[in-house]
Design a protein around this motif. Structure first.
Motif, PDB file in Angstrom:
ATOM      1  N   VAL A 147      23.929  43.651  51.512  1.00 19.09           N
ATOM      2  CA  VAL A 147      24.596  43.496  52.812  1.00 19.09           C
ATOM      3  C   VAL A 147      25.993  42.897  52.622  1.00 19.09           C
ATOM      4  O   VAL A 147      26.982  43.385  53.175  1.00 19.09           O
ATOM      5  CB  VAL A 147      23.755  42.594  53.740  1.00 19.09           C
ATOM      6  N   LEU A 148      26.072  41.829  51.803  1.00 18.05           N
ATOM      7  CA  LEU A 148      27.352  41.157  51.588  1.00 18.05           C
ATOM      8  C   LEU A 148      28.335  42.046  50.833  1.00 18.05           C
ATOM      9  O   LEU A 148      29.527  42.090  51.164  1.00 18.05           O
ATOM     10  CB  LEU A 148      27.129  39.848  50.815  1.00 18.05           C
ATOM     11  N   SER A 149      27.832  42.781  49.827  1.00 13.04           N
ATOM     12  CA  SER A 149      28.724  43.657  49.059  1.00 13.04           C
ATOM     13  C   SER A 149      29.229  44.809  49.939  1.00 13.04           C
ATOM     14  O   SER A 149      30.363  45.269  49.783  1.00 13.04           O
ATOM     15  CB  SER A 149      28.003  44.207  47.820  1.00 13.04           C
ATOM     16  N   LYS A 150      28.394  45.250  50.885  1.00 16.07           N
ATOM     17  CA  LYS A 150      28.831  46.297  51.818  1.00 16.07           C
ATOM     18  C   LYS A 150      29.936  45.752  52.741  1.00 16.07           C
ATOM     19  O   LYS A 150      30.919  46.458  53.029  1.00 16.07           O
ATOM     20  CB  LYS A 150      27.638  46.769  52.657  1.00 16.07           C
ATOM     21  N   GLN A 151      29.786  44.502  53.164  1.00 19.01           N
ATOM     22  CA  GLN A 151      30.827  43.883  53.980  1.00 19.01           C
ATOM     23  C   GLN A 151      32.140  43.804  53.211  1.00 19.01           C
ATOM     24  O   GLN A 151      33.217  44.111  53.749  1.00 19.01           O
ATOM     25  CB  GLN A 151      30.393  42.486  54.422  1.00 19.01           C
ATOM     26  N   LEU A 152      32.040  43.379  51.941  1.00 19.12           N
ATOM     27  CA  LEU A 152      33.243  43.303  51.102  1.00 19.12           C
ATOM     28  C   LEU A 152      33.877  44.682  50.942  1.00 19.12           C
ATOM     29  O   LEU A 152      35.100  44.842  51.070  1.00 19.12           O
ATOM     30  CB  LEU A 152      32.880  42.744  49.718  1.00 19.12           C
ATOM     31  N   HIS A 153      33.042  45.682  50.688  1.00 17.74           N
ATOM     32  CA  HIS A 153      33.530  47.058  50.494  1.00 17.74           C
ATOM     33  C   HIS A 153      34.270  47.548  51.748  1.00 17.74           C
ATOM     34  O   HIS A 153      35.392  48.074  51.649  1.00 17.74           O
ATOM     35  CB  HIS A 153      32.345  47.975  50.182  1.00 17.74           C
ATOM     36  N   ASP A 154      33.644  47.345  52.899  1.00 18.54           N
ATOM     37  CA  ASP A 154      34.246  47.836  54.149  1.00 18.54           C
ATOM     38  C   ASP A 154      35.561  47.122  54.448  1.00 18.54           C
ATOM     39  O   ASP A 154      36.540  47.751  54.879  1.00 18.54           O
ATOM     40  CB  ASP A 154      33.267  47.639  55.308  1.00 18.54           C
ATOM     41  N   ARG A 155      35.593  45.815  54.238  1.00 16.80           N
ATOM     42  CA  ARG A 155      36.819  45.059  54.528  1.00 16.80           C
ATOM     43  C   ARG A 155      37.937  45.443  53.556  1.00 16.80           C
ATOM     44  O   ARG A 155      39.111  45.468  53.937  1.00 16.80           O
ATOM     45  CB  ARG A 155      36.534  43.556  54.452  1.00 16.80           C
ATOM     46  N   ARG A 156      37.574  45.743  52.310  1.00 14.05           N
ATOM     47  CA  ARG A 156      38.584  46.162  51.336  1.00 14.05           C
ATOM     48  C   ARG A 156      39.186  47.514  51.725  1.00 14.05           C
ATOM     49  O   ARG A 156      40.406  47.695  51.654  1.00 14.05           O
ATOM     50  CB  ARG A 156      37.953  46.233  49.938  1.00 14.05           C
TER      51      ARG A 156
ATOM     52  N   ALA B 153      42.484  40.612  52.433  1.00 14.89           N
ATOM     53  CA  ALA B 153      41.404  40.930  53.379  1.00 14.89           C
ATOM     54  C   ALA B 153      40.755  39.680  53.962  1.00 14.89           C
ATOM     55  O   ALA B 153      39.963  39.779  54.911  1.00 14.89           O
ATOM     56  CB  ALA B 153      40.350  41.793  52.688  1.00 14.89           C
ATOM     57  N   GLY B 154      41.059  38.504  53.398  1.00 15.35           N
ATOM     58  CA  GLY B 154      40.439  37.271  53.884  1.00 15.35           C
ATOM     59  C   GLY B 154      38.958  37.217  53.578  1.00 15.35           C
ATOM     60  O   GLY B 154      38.142  36.806  54.404  1.00 15.35           O
ATOM     61  N   ASN B 155      38.602  37.644  52.371  1.00 16.34           N
ATOM     62  CA  ASN B 155      37.182  37.753  51.997  1.00 16.34           C
ATOM     63  C   ASN B 155      36.613  36.494  51.357  1.00 16.34           C
ATOM     64  O   ASN B 155      35.509  36.528  50.809  1.00 16.34           O
ATOM     65  CB  ASN B 155      36.991  38.923  51.025  1.00 16.34           C
ATOM     66  N   LYS B 156      37.334  35.385  51.390  1.00 13.93           N
ATOM     67  CA  LYS B 156      36.901  34.191  50.659  1.00 13.93           C
ATOM     68  C   LYS B 156      35.491  33.750  51.024  1.00 13.93           C
ATOM     69  O   LYS B 156      34.646  33.529  50.154  1.00 13.93           O
ATOM     70  CB  LYS B 156      37.891  33.047  50.893  1.00 13.93           C
ATOM     71  N   SER B 157      35.210  33.611  52.310  1.00 15.06           N
ATOM     72  CA  SER B 157      33.893  33.099  52.726  1.00 15.06           C
ATOM     73  C   SER B 157      32.773  34.074  52.366  1.00 15.06           C
ATOM     74  O   SER B 157      31.685  33.659  51.935  1.00 15.06           O
ATOM     75  CB  SER B 157      33.880  32.813  54.230  1.00 15.06           C
ATOM     76  N   ILE B 158      33.031  35.373  52.539  1.00 14.18           N
ATOM     77  CA  ILE B 158      32.013  36.368  52.177  1.00 14.18           C
ATOM     78  C   ILE B 158      31.771  36.347  50.671  1.00 14.18           C
ATOM     79  O   ILE B 158      30.628  36.412  50.204  1.00 14.18           O
ATOM     80  CB  ILE B 158      32.437  37.780  52.628  1.00 14.18           C
ATOM     81  N   LEU B 159      32.847  36.246  49.904  1.00 16.00           N
ATOM     82  CA  LEU B 159      32.722  36.186  48.449  1.00 16.00           C
ATOM     83  C   LEU B 159      31.923  34.967  48.009  1.00 16.00           C
ATOM     84  O   LEU B 159      31.081  35.057  47.107  1.00 16.00           O
ATOM     85  CB  LEU B 159      34.107  36.149  47.794  1.00 16.00           C
ATOM     86  N   GLU B 160      32.187  33.825  48.631  1.00 16.99           N
ATOM     87  CA  GLU B 160      31.448  32.608  48.279  1.00 16.99           C
ATOM     88  C   GLU B 160      29.964  32.775  48.569  1.00 16.99           C
ATOM     89  O   GLU B 160      29.110  32.380  47.765  1.00 16.99           O
ATOM     90  CB  GLU B 160      32.021  31.407  49.035  1.00 16.99           C
ATOM     91  N   SER B 161      29.637  33.374  49.731  1.00 16.71           N
ATOM     92  CA  SER B 161      28.224  33.625  50.067  1.00 16.71           C
ATOM     93  C   SER B 161      27.607  34.599  49.075  1.00 16.71           C
ATOM     94  O   SER B 161      26.462  34.413  48.622  1.00 16.71           O
ATOM     95  CB  SER B 161      28.114  34.185  51.490  1.00 16.71           C
ATOM     96  N   TYR B 162      28.349  35.651  48.746  1.00 16.04           N
ATOM     97  CA  TYR B 162      27.862  36.654  47.794  1.00 16.04           C
ATOM     98  C   TYR B 162      27.599  36.022  46.431  1.00 16.04           C
ATOM     99  O   TYR B 162      26.545  36.246  45.815  1.00 16.04           O
ATOM    100  CB  TYR B 162      28.885  37.786  47.669  1.00 16.04           C
ATOM    101  N   GLN B 163      28.541  35.215  45.941  1.00 13.71           N
ATOM    102  CA  GLN B 163      28.412  34.620  44.615  1.00 13.71           C
ATOM    103  C   GLN B 163      27.270  33.615  44.560  1.00 13.71           C
ATOM    104  O   GLN B 163      26.559  33.528  43.552  1.00 13.71           O
ATOM    105  CB  GLN B 163      29.741  33.990  44.195  1.00 13.71           C
ATOM    106  N   ALA B 164      27.067  32.863  45.652  1.00 17.68           N
ATOM    107  CA  ALA B 164      25.932  31.936  45.708  1.00 17.68           C
ATOM    108  C   ALA B 164      24.617  32.706  45.664  1.00 17.68           C
ATOM    109  O   ALA B 164      23.671  32.316  44.968  1.00 17.68           O
ATOM    110  CB  ALA B 164      26.014  31.084  46.977  1.00 17.68           C
ATOM    111  N   GLU B 165      24.552  33.824  46.407  1.00 15.37           N
ATOM    112  CA  GLU B 165      23.334  34.645  46.411  1.00 15.37           C
ATOM    113  C   GLU B 165      23.140  35.337  45.065  1.00 15.37           C
ATOM    114  O   GLU B 165      22.002  35.552  44.621  1.00 15.37           O
ATOM    115  CB  GLU B 165      23.409  35.678  47.533  1.00 15.37           C
ATOM    116  N   LEU B 166      24.246  35.677  44.404  1.00 13.90           N
ATOM    117  CA  LEU B 166      24.149  36.308  43.084  1.00 13.90           C
ATOM    118  C   LEU B 166      23.550  35.338  42.064  1.00 13.90           C
ATOM    119  O   LEU B 166      22.742  35.741  41.213  1.00 13.90           O
ATOM    120  CB  LEU B 166      25.537  36.767  42.616  1.00 13.90           C
TER     121      LEU B 166
END
Length: 550
Positions: free
Chosen positions: A358-367, A149-162
């Motif tokens: 917001v970020l987890s919803k983006q990840l969910h939708d892209r998955r 899904a190419g979620n690397k950048s979103i995941l990095e943002s999510y993990q930093a916010e987590l």
């Protein structure tokens, strides 16, 4: 990628050095020749616990050393996060000493097993029959889905916010606990503080009060003694002042005769002046002596309260009581301060949670969006690998729990047969099917992310014929973009290698030892011919082997 592997004094190996090139490297050899020993040694190099019984000669040191070329992989931040020295040409060494101790080094700097284990996933990915089970884990499946899904950048943002969210949650829990503790003591501290404030300590001079009390308690005796002293000083003719004045008069008649008599007169004159001054002060003091019972009662009450407070707080001075009053005031003020801090941190935590949502919803939708693509790719590869009815179904449910990879709970359901309800991989897929699914996943991921060196240990178990050729073709394609090592018993796969290593045993000085050699073109033909027809190599087998290599 790994460029060189050196093994000394391990299992059946005395001393071997293996150069491993880029692309697909094939390792072959008879069962028991020592192929698993290579993997065991590599596992030690990557942080697995040492089994000292595997040391060939217990009186000597066992050394396993690997050289890794890392320039293409940008692992400097990984090394830094593990506090390990980085070098594009990294050398890792593991030593098992005769004493039973184990030592590890990265670029000649000592490291712990935990640090090695942290590096391992970024260097070498070993897949034996046991490791293949990881394909059934939710973590592995989620990583696969996010890579496609190419979620690397979103995941990095999510993990930093987590990380930020967890920090706020931890701070908030600490503040709440502190406030609960302060609240339990608030009433008592307020009582003590009010008691000290009512005493008006800043206006109390304890030494002066104590002196005043002494005067009030002994006012009659003081008046009597002062009057008596006045009488002795000022009585007519016989008082001390009158007598000394008479002596002064006598000296006055002779002071002109010499300097010495004059000095005596002057000294006596000073005494008369001092006595007159003392007499005046005594007279004034006698008039000021206070005998008021009301004042005595007031001073006594003040001092009694002061003594009680000093005894309660175990101090001896008013200054110490004032300091305690200030401390109590600060403790009371903390309650209000804590409430403000809690309110502010709660807002920060809520803000972080909103960003996470917001970020987890983006990840969910892209998955969800990418799954049809992944499903088609997996089923297409598995079709080539002899699973024409393989079907995958995705179950992705959003939860309330924040995990390192989002809020989704993933279930990758699978069936290999028509008319069969899909189930969890670990429950419905056989070992052979899991191996093929793992190969399919790795083949797909190779097109989406830069993978470390992958070692497949007989991933071809249970396949043959045309399926083996298809599997060999997949491995060959993967090897064109990465370093891939495959241990195999199949000639179809062996023929696709860019490089070919043979593991074998032979007896040396009465002891069996494992050796490894790199095969040239002619050696490869003979090796593949033996894999086709056994030890008795026929012309047909040689022709077949030559054809496979072409």
């Amino acid at each position: 990628m790994i460029s060189t592997l050196l093994i000394k004094n391990y299992a059946l190996i005395d001393d071997i050095k293996v150069d491993i090139d880029a692309g697909l490297t094939i390792i072959t050899g008879e069962t028991g020749a020592g192929k698993s020993i290579l993997l065991g040694a590599l596992g030690l190099l990557l942080g697995k616990r040492a089994d000292l019984s595997a040391v060939r000669d217990a009186s000597k040191k066992c050394i396993i050393e690997g050289e890794f070329l890392l320039k293409r992989f940008d692992l400097s931040t990984v090394f830094a996060s593990l506090d390990v020295d980085y070098d594009p040409h990294t050398i890792i060494r593991r030593e098992l000493l005769p004493s039973g101790k184990s030592r590890s080094f990265v670029n000649d700097t000592p490291v712990t097993l935990q640090q090695l284990q942290g590096l391992a996933p970024f260097l070498v990915d070993i897949h034996s029959q046991h490791e293949t089970m990881t394909v059934a884990s939710e973590k592995f499946q989620m990583e696969m889905l996010d890579a496609v899904a190419g979620n690397k950048s979103i995941l990095e943002s999510y993990q930093a916010e987590l990380i930020n969210y967890k920090e706020k949650a931890e701070i908030l829990a600490g503040l709440i606990y502190k406030k609960e503790t302060v609240d339990k003591e608030l009433d008592y501290n307020s009582f003590l503080f009010n008691e000290l404030q009512e005493a008006n300590l800043s206006k109390i001079d304890q030494p002066t009060l104590e002196e005043q009390l002494q005067n009030l308690q002994n006012s009659e005796e003081i008046t009597e003694k002062l009057s008596h002293a006045l009488q002795l000083l000022d009585a007519e003719d016989v008082g001390a002042i009158a007598v000394i004045k008479e002596a002064r008069l006598a000296l006055g008649r002779v002071k002109g005769y010499s300097v010495y008599y004059n000095e005596l007169w002057e000294r006596l004159q000073s005494v008369v002046i001092e006595l007159e001054d003392i007499e005046e002060e005594i007279n004034t003091s006698s008039q000021k002596v206070d005998t008021a019972p009301e004042l005595l009662e007031e001073v006594t009450a003040k001092l009694q309260l002061l003594y009680q407070l000093q005894q309660k707080h175990k101090v001896q001075t008013v200054a110490e009581l004032i300091e305690i009053e200030q401390q109590l005031g600060e403790k009371i003020d903390i309650t209000g301060s804590l409430e403000d801090q809690i309110t502010a941190i709660e807002k920060d935590k809520i803000s972080a949670a909103k960003k996470l949502d917001v970020l987890s919803k983006q990840l969910h939708d892209r998955r969800i969006e990418i799954f049809p693509v992944l499903k088609q790719k997996l089923e297409s590869v598995l079709l080539d690998l002899g699973l024409p009815n393989a079907t995958f179904t995705l179950s992705l449910e959003a939860t309330e729990h924040y995990k390192m990879d989002g809020k989704d709970a993933l279930q990758l359901l699978f069936t290999a047969n028509k008319g069969t309800k899909p189930g969890l991989l670990k429950k419905v897929a056989s070992g052979g099917e899991l191996s093929r699914i793992m190969l399919a996943i790795k083949a797909i991921l190779a097109g989406y992310k830069r993978l470390p060196t992958i070692i497949f240990d007989e991933i071809d178990t249970g396949v043959s014929g045309e399926i083996a050729l298809k599997m060999a073709h997949i491995l060959e394609q993967m090897g064109s973009t990465m370093q891939l090592v495959s241990i195999t018993h199949l000639p179809q796969i062996a023929s696709k290698g860019k490089h070919h290593l043979k593991v074998y045993k032979k007896d040396v000085d009465g002891k069996t030892a494992t050796f490894i050699e790199k095969l040239n073109k002619e050696d490869r033909i003979r090796e593949i011919a033996m894999m086709l027809g056994g030890q008795n190599i026929t012309t047909t087998a040689l022709e077949h082997a030559t054809q496979l290599l072409k």
